[in-house]
Design a protein around this motif. Structure first.
Motif, PDB file in Angstrom:
ATOM      1  N   ILE A 164       4.438  -2.417 -13.355  1.00 23.25           N
ATOM      2  CA  ILE A 164       3.800  -3.363 -12.422  1.00 23.25           C
ATOM      3  C   ILE A 164       2.321  -3.035 -12.308  1.00 23.25           C
ATOM      4  N   ALA A 165       2.018  -1.753 -12.172  1.00 23.83           N
ATOM      5  CA  ALA A 165       0.622  -1.317 -12.060  1.00 23.83           C
ATOM      6  C   ALA A 165      -0.173  -1.751 -13.287  1.00 23.83           C
ATOM      7  N   GLU A 166       0.387  -1.549 -14.461  1.00 20.89           N
ATOM      8  CA  GLU A 166      -0.306  -1.955 -15.691  1.00 20.89           C
ATOM      9  C   GLU A 166      -0.507  -3.466 -15.734  1.00 20.89           C
ATOM     10  N   ALA A 167       0.534  -4.209 -15.419  1.00 22.37           N
ATOM     11  CA  ALA A 167       0.469  -5.666 -15.495  1.00 22.37           C
ATOM     12  C   ALA A 167      -0.539  -6.244 -14.499  1.00 22.37           C
ATOM     13  N   MET A 168      -0.688  -5.569 -13.361  1.00 19.76           N
ATOM     14  CA  MET A 168      -1.561  -6.098 -12.320  1.00 19.76           C
ATOM     15  C   MET A 168      -2.928  -5.419 -12.282  1.00 19.76           C
ATOM     16  N   GLY A 169      -3.148  -4.481 -13.205  1.00 15.30           N
ATOM     17  CA  GLY A 169      -4.446  -3.802 -13.250  1.00 15.30           C
ATOM     18  C   GLY A 169      -4.694  -2.905 -12.048  1.00 15.30           C
ATOM     19  N   GLN A 170      -3.639  -2.234 -11.601  1.00 16.69           N
ATOM     20  CA  GLN A 170      -3.735  -1.352 -10.439  1.00 16.69           C
ATOM     21  C   GLN A 170      -3.371   0.062 -10.846  1.00 16.69           C
ATOM     22  N   SER A 171      -3.736   1.007  -9.996  1.00 23.14           N
ATOM     23  CA  SER A 171      -3.244   2.367 -10.214  1.00 23.14           C
ATOM     24  C   SER A 171      -1.788   2.414  -9.759  1.00 23.14           C
ATOM     25  N   PRO A 172      -1.004   3.331 -10.305  1.00 25.11           N
ATOM     26  CA  PRO A 172       0.381   3.475  -9.845  1.00 25.11           C
ATOM     27  C   PRO A 172       0.461   3.763  -8.341  1.00 25.11           C
ATOM     28  N   HIS A 173      -0.511   4.524  -7.832  1.00 26.87           N
ATOM     29  CA  HIS A 173      -0.527   4.821  -6.388  1.00 26.87           C
ATOM     30  C   HIS A 173      -0.700   3.534  -5.578  1.00 26.87           C
ATOM     31  N   THR A 174      -1.621   2.668  -5.993  1.00 25.98           N
ATOM     32  CA  THR A 174      -1.847   1.401  -5.283  1.00 25.98           C
ATOM     33  C   THR A 174      -0.586   0.545  -5.322  1.00 25.98           C
ATOM     34  N   THR A 175       0.035   0.468  -6.484  1.00 22.59           N
ATOM     35  CA  THR A 175       1.272  -0.316  -6.607  1.00 22.59           C
ATOM     36  C   THR A 175       2.345   0.244  -5.693  1.00 22.59           C
ATOM     37  N   HIS A 176       2.470   1.562  -5.641  1.00 19.23           N
ATOM     38  CA  HIS A 176       3.478   2.176  -4.772  1.00 19.23           C
ATOM     39  C   HIS A 176       3.207   1.817  -3.305  1.00 19.23           C
ATOM     40  N   GLN A 177       1.931   1.795  -2.918  1.00 20.78           N
ATOM     41  CA  GLN A 177       1.587   1.410  -1.547  1.00 20.78           C
ATOM     42  C   GLN A 177       2.010  -0.033  -1.268  1.00 20.78           C
ATOM     43  N   TYR A 178       1.819  -0.923  -2.253  1.00 19.46           N
ATOM     44  CA  TYR A 178       2.256  -2.313  -2.089  1.00 19.46           C
ATOM     45  C   TYR A 178       3.774  -2.401  -1.964  1.00 19.46           C
ATOM     46  N   VAL A 179       4.488  -1.610  -2.751  1.00 22.50           N
ATOM     47  CA  VAL A 179       5.953  -1.604  -2.680  1.00 22.50           C
ATOM     48  C   VAL A 179       6.390  -1.156  -1.286  1.00 22.50           C
ATOM     49  N   LYS A 180       5.781  -0.090  -0.773  1.00 23.77           N
ATOM     50  CA  LYS A 180       6.121   0.386   0.571  1.00 23.77           C
ATOM     51  C   LYS A 180       5.813  -0.686   1.621  1.00 23.77           C
ATOM     52  N   THR A 181       4.683  -1.372   1.457  1.00 23.22           N
ATOM     53  CA  THR A 181       4.324  -2.440   2.398  1.00 23.22           C
ATOM     54  C   THR A 181       5.349  -3.567   2.347  1.00 23.22           C
ATOM     55  N   LEU A 182       5.777  -3.934   1.134  1.00 23.14           N
ATOM     56  CA  LEU A 182       6.785  -4.996   0.997  1.00 23.14           C
ATOM     57  C   LEU A 182       8.098  -4.584   1.637  1.00 23.14           C
ATOM     58  N   PHE A 183       8.527  -3.348   1.419  1.00 23.77           N
ATOM     59  CA  PHE A 183       9.756  -2.873   2.051  1.00 23.77           C
ATOM     60  C   PHE A 183       9.634  -2.971   3.571  1.00 23.77           C
ATOM     61  N   ARG A 184       8.483  -2.557   4.099  1.00 24.46           N
ATOM     62  CA  ARG A 184       8.274  -2.598   5.545  1.00 24.46           C
ATOM     63  C   ARG A 184       8.279  -4.055   6.044  1.00 24.46           C
ATOM     64  N   LYS A 185       7.576  -4.950   5.326  1.00 24.02           N
ATOM     65  CA  LYS A 185       7.500  -6.340   5.768  1.00 24.02           C
ATOM     66  C   LYS A 185       8.860  -7.025   5.749  1.00 24.02           C
ATOM     67  N   PHE A 186       9.683  -6.684   4.765  1.00 22.90           N
ATOM     68  CA  PHE A 186      11.007  -7.295   4.668  1.00 22.90           C
ATOM     69  C   PHE A 186      12.082  -6.474   5.376  1.00 22.90           C
ATOM     70  N   ASN A 187      11.677  -5.348   5.987  1.00 20.47           N
ATOM     71  CA  ASN A 187      12.593  -4.497   6.728  1.00 20.47           C
ATOM     72  C   ASN A 187      13.769  -4.033   5.870  1.00 20.47           C
ATOM     73  N   VAL A 188      13.440  -3.541   4.670  1.00 20.54           N
ATOM     74  CA  VAL A 188      14.448  -2.984   3.766  1.00 20.54           C
ATOM     75  C   VAL A 188      13.996  -1.591   3.363  1.00 20.54           C
TER      76      VAL A 188
END
Length: 141
Positions: free
Chosen positions: A103-127
């Protein structure tokens, strides 16, 4: 006969555009959200009959799943806040089964940034996991 201003405005709005009849179909998406579909008949066309509502409701029933997915993709049904465009991109890749590194490669992000987005999505969807997110997405939770 007295016609109030609101009725006069409606008559002007609809009849001025040639609309002589209107059919509404309301589709529940979940217990908090409904989608409305509206069909107009113009001057010279017959008014809607009761069976027209039945046909429209049946035809639109298959859109229920798609409608739910569209709302979910913007975080409108289950998320605590609307999703940003980047969050929607990460979510799309997650639901396709991509690893965070990919995902990080496809979106031009660092793996750390992508992981932060994943954590944010989990929090937003309460999963707490991709499995819970997928179950939510498929309507199993």
């Amino acid at each position: 006969m007295h016609i109030d201003e609101e009725t006069r405005t409606a008559i002007h709005h609809y009849l001025g555009r040639g609309i002589t009849d209107r059919l509404f179909v309301v589709m529940p998406v979940n217990e908090d959200v409904e989608s409305y579909f509206m069909f107009d008949r113009l001057r010279g066309q017959p008014d809607f009959a009761p069976q027209d509502l039945d046909v429209a409701s049946y035809a639109l029933r298959s859109l229920g799943w798609l409608n739910r997915q569209i709302h979910l993709s913007y975080g409108q049904l289950m998320a605590d806040a609307p999703l940003t465009p980047t969050e929607r991109g990460v979510l799309k890749h997650m639901l396709a089964g991509s690893a965070e590194k990919n995902i990080a490669e496809a979106m031009g992000q660092s793996p750390h940034t992508t992981h932060q987005y994943v954590k944010t999505l989990f929090r937003k969807f309460n999963v707490r996991s991709r499995a819970e997110l997928t179950a939510l997405w498929l309507g199993h939770s």
